[in-house]
Structure formats: structure tokens, C-alpha cells
Scaffold this motif. Sequence first.
Motif, mmCIF file in Angstrom:
data_model
loop_
_atom_site.group_PDB
_atom_site.id
_atom_site.type_symbol
_atom_site.label_atom_id
_atom_site.label_comp_id
_atom_site.label_asym_id
_atom_site.label_seq_id
_atom_site.Cartn_x
_atom_site.Cartn_y
_atom_site.Cartn_z
ATOM 1 N N ILE A 1 5.821 2.341 0.758
ATOM 2 C CA ILE A 1 5.695 1.017 1.370
ATOM 3 C C ILE A 1 4.797 0.169 0.482
ATOM 4 C CG2 ILE A 1 4.938 -0.289 3.390
ATOM 5 C CD1 ILE A 1 5.409 2.229 5.054
ATOM 6 N N THR B 1 12.583 -8.860 5.142
ATOM 7 C CA THR B 1 11.742 -8.270 6.175
ATOM 8 C C THR B 1 11.866 -9.107 7.441
ATOM 9 O OG1 THR B 1 9.476 -7.614 6.772
ATOM 10 C CG2 THR B 1 9.727 -9.603 5.456
ATOM 11 N N VAL C 1 4.922 -3.249 8.892
ATOM 12 C CA VAL C 1 4.773 -1.823 8.566
ATOM 13 C C VAL C 1 5.084 -0.931 9.771
ATOM 14 C CG1 VAL C 1 3.162 -0.031 7.808
ATOM 15 C CG2 VAL C 1 3.193 -2.253 6.653
ATOM 16 N N LEU D 1 8.732 -0.570 9.931
ATOM 17 C CA LEU D 1 9.251 0.325 8.892
ATOM 18 C C LEU D 1 9.017 1.783 9.258
ATOM 19 C CD1 LEU D 1 8.029 -1.559 5.683
ATOM 20 C CD2 LEU D 1 10.363 -1.495 6.590
ATOM 21 N N HIS E 1 1.560 4.512 1.470
ATOM 22 C CA HIS E 1 1.262 3.117 1.817
ATOM 23 C C HIS E 1 0.355 2.565 0.721
ATOM 24 C CE1 HIS E 1 -0.183 -0.010 5.032
ATOM 25 N NE2 HIS E 1 0.636 -0.527 4.125
ATOM 26 N N TYR F 1 11.834 2.594 -1.676
ATOM 27 C CA TYR F 1 10.711 1.669 -1.803
ATOM 28 C C TYR F 1 11.093 0.319 -1.214
ATOM 29 C CZ TYR F 1 7.795 -1.991 -3.815
ATOM 30 O OH TYR F 1 6.991 -3.099 -3.971
ATOM 31 N N SER G 1 8.827 -3.428 0.518
ATOM 32 C CA SER G 1 7.527 -4.055 0.764
ATOM 33 C C SER G 1 7.458 -4.566 2.190
ATOM 34 C CB SER G 1 7.303 -5.208 -0.212
ATOM 35 O OG SER G 1 6.029 -5.792 -0.011
ATOM 36 N N ASP G 2 6.243 -4.655 2.710
ATOM 37 C CA ASP G 2 6.087 -5.131 4.084
ATOM 38 C C ASP G 2 6.519 -6.584 4.224
ATOM 39 O OD1 ASP G 2 3.952 -6.074 2.574
ATOM 40 O OD2 ASP G 2 2.409 -5.511 4.020
#
Length: 549
Positions: free
Chosen positions: A227, A263, A272, A275, A365, A433, A435-436
Amino acid sequence: MKGHILISPRLIFFYALTAFMLPNITLCLTEGMPIAACVANVMLPLPIYIWLLSLSVNTGKSVWFMFPLIFLAAFQMVLLYLFGQGIISVDMFLNVVTSNPGEMAELLDRLLPAVIGVLAIYIPLLIIAAIAIRRKLQLHTSFLLMAHKATAIMLPFGVGALAWTWATVPTYSPTDHLYPANVLYNLGLAVVRAHNSATYNERVADFTFGARTSHGDDSTEVYIMVIGETARASNFAIYGYNRPTTPRMSSMSGIVAFGRATTQSNTTHKSVPMLLSAASAADYSLLDSQKGIMQAFREAGFTTLFLSNQRRNHSYIDFLASQADSCWYAESENHQKGMDYDNILLPHVRRALDTCRGRLFIVLHTYGSHFCYRERYPREFAFFKPDIRDEAKAENREDLINAYDNTILYTDYILGEIADMLQQSGRTAAMMYTSDHGENIFDDDRNLFLHASPRPSWYELHVPLVVWLSEAYSVRHVAQAKALADNSKKEVETSRSVFHTMTGMAGISMEASDMSANLASPMYREKPRSYLTDHNTQTDAPFNTKCNN
């Protein structure tokens, strides 16, 4: 009792009134309100402020009594400096309580223009009010009577303007548009959400997914989920960016890059957890009643490990992480600068691969591309220069972009190292992989910076999503590998798909499985892009590569 003209009771009164009304007036200019709404936003709070300031003959005491409103006004003005619009959201309040002190100090240090400007308005007011209290400066009775009359005359006009706006503007709501009522409402919601978070473990104590894996013939498979933090897809070379920010991923075999991923939240404390769980914008309430991805993999017979280069903040992220067999946070080690570079996680991945020969699931993370950007990578990764000027100013954009691109280059290195370790292990393995959320870096005439803006921009919502498959995985699980490649050009909501794709790649089935959200399945189906609003409702909106007008 008379005082010096600079601290006369009347001057303090009008100074305070102006300071309190500043957000109301500014929001009328930034929020595009109808005229009636602007009138209500000024005419209703104004007499209330006058009344509050006249509750004591000593205006200094009234000012300090209203300190919470001063704090909110200052907070609101800083927010308007950053994003140009929007009230203090629920997410903003929660960001304050879930961010670690070092992170907050680092951010405030780079926001000095906004902070100094706000302090120049509100700190002198508090100082002068304190002097007035000490000197017992008092307003004349006739002035107080005049203030009370003004309140009585203006308040009905304010209430009338509010009623008229509410009746004639379908989209108007005081909890959304009337300052400071809207901010106080959001503060109340933040308190409720914080309480819900604190009691999460009690609610899900007996929850189970009933998860099992169909990969019975491979007891040594490994899955890693990475993340990222604040990485936006537009700065990744694998998506067509004109700088070589992803040399490792661009040259690796087994990479599947999803270029149309978004996102569903531009805040870490929402994105997060989504996720790490089956919750999404469409069913965010699942977060309060279910455990997460660590639990699902554990039930399916995997050894689970959560590694974090962030600090614990007693939020859903921590609670979902604690469902792993083992958790490790960088805060447990000595720090170089309060936060280590993300390579601090790599030895723990290596150790897990060497010591655990059974099924293994690891979540990393990272600290990724979080501002301040130039603090996120060793100097040997300062490929794009200059990258020194880091104050949050539009004129520093060249340096900020260079530093930001260096963070992406460093992330590419981290992912390359993990893929190499997995490939060298010879095990059936896959890595995902994402990203938030993304980031604003003074990209257009709106001059937005950072993330968590009240109205998300495309730069905040468009995120990278990459899957890497080992040779052994591609050979053993041909159908999943093909489905990933076939779906790579489709629209993806990471918050909806990551949980189901990770468990799907591992062959985990359970009642909570949603094949229409599983990118490793031919049954995957696109849905209209959406995001989670500040009040936790799903909102569909068309985004383009520039903005979300």
C-alpha cells in the motif's frame, strides 16, 4: 475604566467580530452560494456573534470564552488557503487526530505562509483580550444595550434569509452551507466516528469469513500487497509520464499495469481500511461489522504479516492490521528523522520468505510519497533536480515536482526489490501495489496542494494499480493471469477491487467474495467511478484528466 486606544474594549469587540466573520464572508466568495444563502451565511451568524461578545462587560473574557470558535475560524482559513474552497470536513478533523505528531509538525513547517497569515489575525486578538482581562477593561452599559438591540433587529432577518434559502434552494442545507453550524455538525460526526472506531474490535470479535483456498496443490505460495502513500498515477512512466520514474517496473516481466484505476477516498483513514477490507464506497458500513483481509488469509491457512513504515494511530488501519499473525511498525525501531525510508521494510520481507516455507501473505504499508517529498528517499535517489525548495508555494512547483518524482522512482526501486526476492525464491508468488490516494501539486489554475480536499480532484483520485506475477504463478494459474491482462484496460475502483482481487488470486473463496470486483476473474465488471463523500455517502461523478468540474 479606560485603557490605551490599542486595547480599548470597543476596539477589541469590533476586532473580534471581524475575525469571527472572516470565514463567513470568505466562504460566500469561494463556495458559489446563491445570494440568499450568502445573506443567511452573514446575517444569521453576525447577530449571534454580537450577542456572545456582549455577554460580559469585559470583552476580553467573551473572546476567550469563544476560543473554540477562534480555533475553528483559524483552521477554516488555513483550509481555504490550501484548497481555495470547502468547509472543515469530518475527514479533516479525523486526519488531525490520526496523523502522528512528527507528520503534523513537518507539514505545518512547510505551510508557514498560511499559518503565519492566520496567526497574524487571531493571535493578536487573544493577546489583546488577555490584556483586557488583566486590566479589567469594561464596555460601557450603553454600548452593551446597543449591541443587544442590534442582535434583536438583525436576528429575525438572518432567520428569514435562512428560511427563504431553505425553501427555494433544493440543494441547500445548514449542515452543509451555514458556517459555523456546518463545521460544528462535522465535528460531531467526527466524534461519533472516532467512537465507532474505538469500539470496532468489540463488535467484530466473533466474526468469521469461513474462508478456504482452492490451491490445495501449492502449500508454499506467497502473496504480497504493498500500500503506497500519496502516489498519483499521472507521475508513473508506466502510464505514459514523460520522465523515467519507473525504470524497474517498465523493464520487468510479469507486470500488469492498470492505467484507469481510481481510489474511492482522498483520505488515508478511509482509503486504507477499504483496501484492507471488503468495504467500499457502495457498502462502507461493512467496515463496522466485518474483519479484513488479514483475517481472510489466516482462515485460509496463510501465515500473515503486516509491516508498516507508519506509526500506530489507534484507527481502523491498526485494528485491521492487528488481525494478522504478526505486526511490525517502524516506530518500534530507532529513527533517523522520525520516519525511516521505506527500505526499512525489505529485511523483514526477506526474513519472512526465508523462515516461513508454508503459505504466506504479507501487507506492507509504506510512507511512499507523503509530503514533505524530499524526506522520503535517500539522496542517491535524487535523480530529478533541483529538489530542495519544499515550502508549499506555487512558485516552488519545479522543486516539488522533482522531489515528488524522486519518491516515485524510490517506490519503483522498492517494488523491484520485492519482486526480485519473490522471483529468486522460486515460489508461486504475486504482488499487488496501489496507493491510498493521489496528490495535488499546484497542477492548474486552482493551485490546489496536498490531498483530502473537500472536493476531490482527479490528481487525488487517479492512483497506480500494478500486479506482478512470478513465472511460477503465471504457469500454474493461467486463467487468473489471463483475466488480469484482459481487465487491465478497464475502469477499476481500487477500494472495491483490491480485497477481492488479492483473495481471488490466492484462490480464496468465502461468502463475502465478489467475482464482479475480482480483476483476476473473467467475471469482473466495470462500474461507474465513484467516491465516498465526507458524510460517507457514495457519489458518482465523471472525472477527466484535469479536474472534476
